[in-house]
Design a protein around this motif. Structure first.
Motif, PDB file in Angstrom:
ATOM      1  N   LEU A 178       0.827  -1.205   0.000  1.00 44.85           N
ATOM      2  CA  LEU A 178       0.000   0.000   0.000  1.00 44.85           C
ATOM      3  C   LEU A 178       0.861   1.255   0.000  1.00 44.85           C
ATOM      4  O   LEU A 178       0.639   2.186  -0.788  1.00 44.85           O
ATOM      5  CB  LEU A 178      -0.916  -0.002   1.225  1.00 44.85           C
ATOM      6  N   THR A 179       1.838   1.281   0.895  1.00 45.26           N
ATOM      7  CA  THR A 179       2.673   2.471   1.031  1.00 45.26           C
ATOM      8  C   THR A 179       3.457   2.753  -0.243  1.00 45.26           C
ATOM      9  O   THR A 179       3.772   3.909  -0.550  1.00 45.26           O
ATOM     10  CB  THR A 179       3.625   2.309   2.228  1.00 45.26           C
TER      11      THR A 179
ATOM     12  N   LEU B 287      -7.763  -4.014  -0.699  1.00 46.14           N
ATOM     13  CA  LEU B 287      -6.806  -3.170   0.016  1.00 46.14           C
ATOM     14  C   LEU B 287      -7.103  -3.254   1.506  1.00 46.14           C
ATOM     15  O   LEU B 287      -8.267  -3.163   1.907  1.00 46.14           O
ATOM     16  CB  LEU B 287      -6.899  -1.721  -0.450  1.00 46.14           C
ATOM     17  N   THR B 288      -6.060  -3.401   2.323  1.00 44.20           N
ATOM     18  CA  THR B 288      -6.267  -3.617   3.757  1.00 44.20           C
ATOM     19  C   THR B 288      -5.511  -2.581   4.585  1.00 44.20           C
ATOM     20  O   THR B 288      -4.619  -2.919   5.361  1.00 44.20           O
ATOM     21  CB  THR B 288      -5.825  -5.033   4.161  1.00 44.20           C
ATOM     22  N   PRO B 289      -5.847  -1.304   4.463  1.00 42.25           N
ATOM     23  CA  PRO B 289      -5.077  -0.274   5.160  1.00 42.25           C
ATOM     24  C   PRO B 289      -5.490  -0.088   6.620  1.00 42.25           C
ATOM     25  O   PRO B 289      -6.677  -0.163   6.953  1.00 42.25           O
ATOM     26  CB  PRO B 289      -5.400   0.994   4.368  1.00 42.25           C
ATOM     27  N   HIS B 290      -4.503   0.177   7.473  1.00 41.93           N
ATOM     28  CA  HIS B 290      -4.838   0.751   8.770  1.00 41.93           C
ATOM     29  C   HIS B 290      -4.962   2.257   8.570  1.00 41.93           C
ATOM     30  O   HIS B 290      -4.820   2.781   7.446  1.00 41.93           O
ATOM     31  CB  HIS B 290      -3.811   0.375   9.833  1.00 41.93           C
ATOM     32  N   GLU B 291      -5.231   2.983   9.635  1.00 44.35           N
ATOM     33  CA  GLU B 291      -5.551   4.409   9.495  1.00 44.35           C
ATOM     34  C   GLU B 291      -4.437   5.199   8.803  1.00 44.35           C
ATOM     35  O   GLU B 291      -4.694   6.033   7.936  1.00 44.35           O
ATOM     36  CB  GLU B 291      -5.834   5.001  10.878  1.00 44.35           C
ATOM     37  N   GLY B 292      -3.184   4.926   9.169  1.00 39.85           N
ATOM     38  CA  GLY B 292      -2.081   5.648   8.554  1.00 39.85           C
ATOM     39  C   GLY B 292      -1.940   5.346   7.078  1.00 39.85           C
ATOM     40  O   GLY B 292      -1.698   6.254   6.263  1.00 39.85           O
TER      41      GLY B 292
ATOM     42  N   ARG C 280      -2.378   7.782   3.519  1.00 38.14           N
ATOM     43  CA  ARG C 280      -1.390   7.929   2.448  1.00 38.14           C
ATOM     44  C   ARG C 280      -2.026   7.755   1.073  1.00 38.14           C
ATOM     45  O   ARG C 280      -1.644   8.428   0.112  1.00 38.14           O
ATOM     46  CB  ARG C 280      -0.271   6.904   2.631  1.00 38.14           C
ATOM     47  N   LEU C 281      -2.988   6.865   0.960  1.00 36.06           N
ATOM     48  CA  LEU C 281      -3.640   6.621  -0.331  1.00 36.06           C
ATOM     49  C   LEU C 281      -4.787   7.575  -0.595  1.00 36.06           C
ATOM     50  O   LEU C 281      -5.083   7.905  -1.752  1.00 36.06           O
ATOM     51  CB  LEU C 281      -4.149   5.180  -0.390  1.00 36.06           C
TER      52      LEU C 281
END
Length: 505
Positions: free
Chosen positions: A347-348, A370-375, A379-380
């Motif tokens: 993701l990053t 997509l499996t993002p945490h809050e941070g 970014r995305l």
């Protein structure tokens, strides 16, 4: 998504339309208020039988009307009951005014309330419909009750909590117990609202469920009932290739553990074959730590293209421990025709140009998760992350549509959103999941389900729920290794599985 009634989530606006539809259909709206208020009184007597006084705080609308009904019922039961009102009760209208007259007792302004030892507070000020910050009088009452340590029973939702987003609007009561009616609201499940509700009880006041179902949209509480039918099932003709092949990309030799956690979780989730793809010395490290999981040397894009010539390579996990940079971006874009779970470093790697990722997966069936945490989400989707007017569900849905992907917005209140507008809020995750590597396990579970042909939204929703279930199995002293080993996808029903149905919520 076929949602059963007890998984419905209704926005405050939708619930208001249900109430209006019930009244328009000829139902006695005051009778509904009576049942609601009497349910609150019954809950107060059951849960706080030792109360020396019930202090009922009544607001200027129908939530206050529920409070007046509850006060009258408590008084009839012989309990010491005092009522404190917000605003001018003489200006109440309709059913709320009728409920106040039925109380037939004194009330004092909210500002006059002073908590006493033995008080139980019944919060009937606003409920789920509040859309602005509470005023100073309510904030002072919240502070006084908190300082006194009085238990609070909230009517519909603790006053000060946004029923749509779960956010605190200035100040909010910390309830020990909340009684709501007919259906949960998103604010009951989203943080911090979920924590502020205490235990939650949904009481059926008699509105026909067809009216509730008519307003239930595409948001629900995550539960096996929503995706059980899509779970892969074994048959006599099953073999490892029919059960799907999951490939997990490994990082360098010093960072292989995250990928192995994902791979083990994918295997436990039922994938017939799982391969760890690694380069150089990482291949040997992984080979020394795996048995049922295969390893494959894969250095660069040319190797990947050759690997993709086999159409059986159906699903991939990229990101855990992989490293941020050009290689992650190049590999992810090469997988645009396959099912892909993009996590962590994957993701990053797209923070400078997320549109390149979104465009690559724009066509055809949704195949990117997509499996993002809050941070990682910020970014995305920096504009969405910064928009304080949007709640977590609204942000996730907007992001899913933009990315042409299923979004798993991770947290204690994970939201899973699809580009087609469906979304679920997950509630079964124990706090023990806050441990290193648990996200890698989640990526592997989802990847394993995708490899077996499960649609992306159902795979993500199931994966998140199974992740929480695995944590519950592992119980205390949870590590990511424990979590991966406790993944179980066979839910018991008439045709398969070993998970005791009584364990399901």
């Amino acid at each position: 998504m076929r949602t059963k009634a007890f998984h419905f989530l209704l926005s405050p606006q939708a619930m208001a339309r249900v109430d209006q539809a019930a009244a328009s259909s000829g139902m006695d709206s005051y009778g509904l208020m009576q049942r609601a208020g009497e349910a609150v009184a019954a809950a107060a007597l059951k849960r706080f039988p030792g109360a020396l006084r019930y202090a009922v705080l009544c607001g200027p609308g129908n939530n206050g009307g529920d409070g007046y009904v509850a006060a009258a019922a408590l008084h009839r039961a012989g309990a010491i009951t005092n009522v404190f009102h917000l605003g001018e009760p003489e200006r109440l209208k309709g059913d709320a005014a009728r409920a106040r007259l039925a109380w037939n007792g004194d009330s004092e302004p909210l500002s006059a309330y002073q908590p006493m030892e033995g008080d139980v507070v019944i919060d009937a000020l606003f409920g789920a419909g509040l859309a602005r910050a509470v005023d100073a009088a309510v904030a002072r009452a919240v502070e006084a009750v908190e300082q006194a340590g009085c238990p609070v029973l909230a009517v519909d939702l603790p006053s000060g909590v946004d029923g749509l987003t779960g956010a605190v609007l200035g100040a909010a009561f910390q309830a020990s117990h909340t009684v709501t009616f007919m259906a949960k609201k998103p604010g009951h499940l989203l943080l911090p609202g979920r924590t502020l509700c205490g235990t939650l009880e949904v009481f059926d006041i008699g509105i026909p469920m067809r009216l509730v179902a008519g307003e239930a949209g595409t948001l629900a509480e995550n539960h096996p009932d929503l995706w059980r039918a899509s779970l892969p099932r074994l048959s006599g003709a099953s073999h490892k290739f029919r059960r799907g092949h999951l490939t997990v990309f490994s990082g360098p030799a010093s960072a292989t553990g995250a990928a192995r956690l994902s791979a083990m979780a994918g295997l436990k989730a039922g994938a017939g074959l799982v391969t760890l793809a690694a380069s150089g010395s990482a291949l040997l490290v992984n080979a020394n730590h795996t048995t049922a999981i295969m390893v494959k040397r894969l250095e660069g894009r040319e190797d990947l293209d050759a690997y993709l010539a086999d159409p059986r390579m159906a699903a991939f996990v990229l990101g855990p421990g992989f490293g941020v940079g050009d290689k992650a971006r190049d590999f992810a874009l090469a997988l645009k025709e396959r099912a892909l779970v993009l996590d962590a470093d994957g993701l990053t790697s797209f923070k400078e140009d997320p549109a390149a990722l979104f465009g690559a997966f724009a066509g055809g069936q949704t195949r990117l998760v997509l499996t993002p945490h809050e941070g990682e989400f910020s970014r995305l989707f920096p504009d969405l992350a910064a928009d304080e007017s949007l709640g977590k569900v609204e942000k996730a849905l907007t992001a899913a549509a933009r990315a042409h992907a299923v979004l798993v917005c991770k947290g204690a209140d994970s939201v899973i959103a699809s580009p087609d507008g469906r979304a679920v809020i997950n509630t079964n995750a124990p706090s023990s999941l806050a441990t290193a590597g648990s996200g890698d396990v989640l990526a592997g579970i989802i990847g394993g389900l995708l490899a077996q042909g499960m649609p992306a939204f159902e795979a993500a929703s199931a994966g998140v729920w199974l992740h929480g279930d695995a944590a519950a199995r592992a119980r205390t002293a949870l590590t990511a290794e424990d979590l991966a080993l406790n993944v179980q996808t066979q839910l018991s029903d008439k045709s398969s599985g070993s998970l005791d149905q009584s364990r399901l919520p």
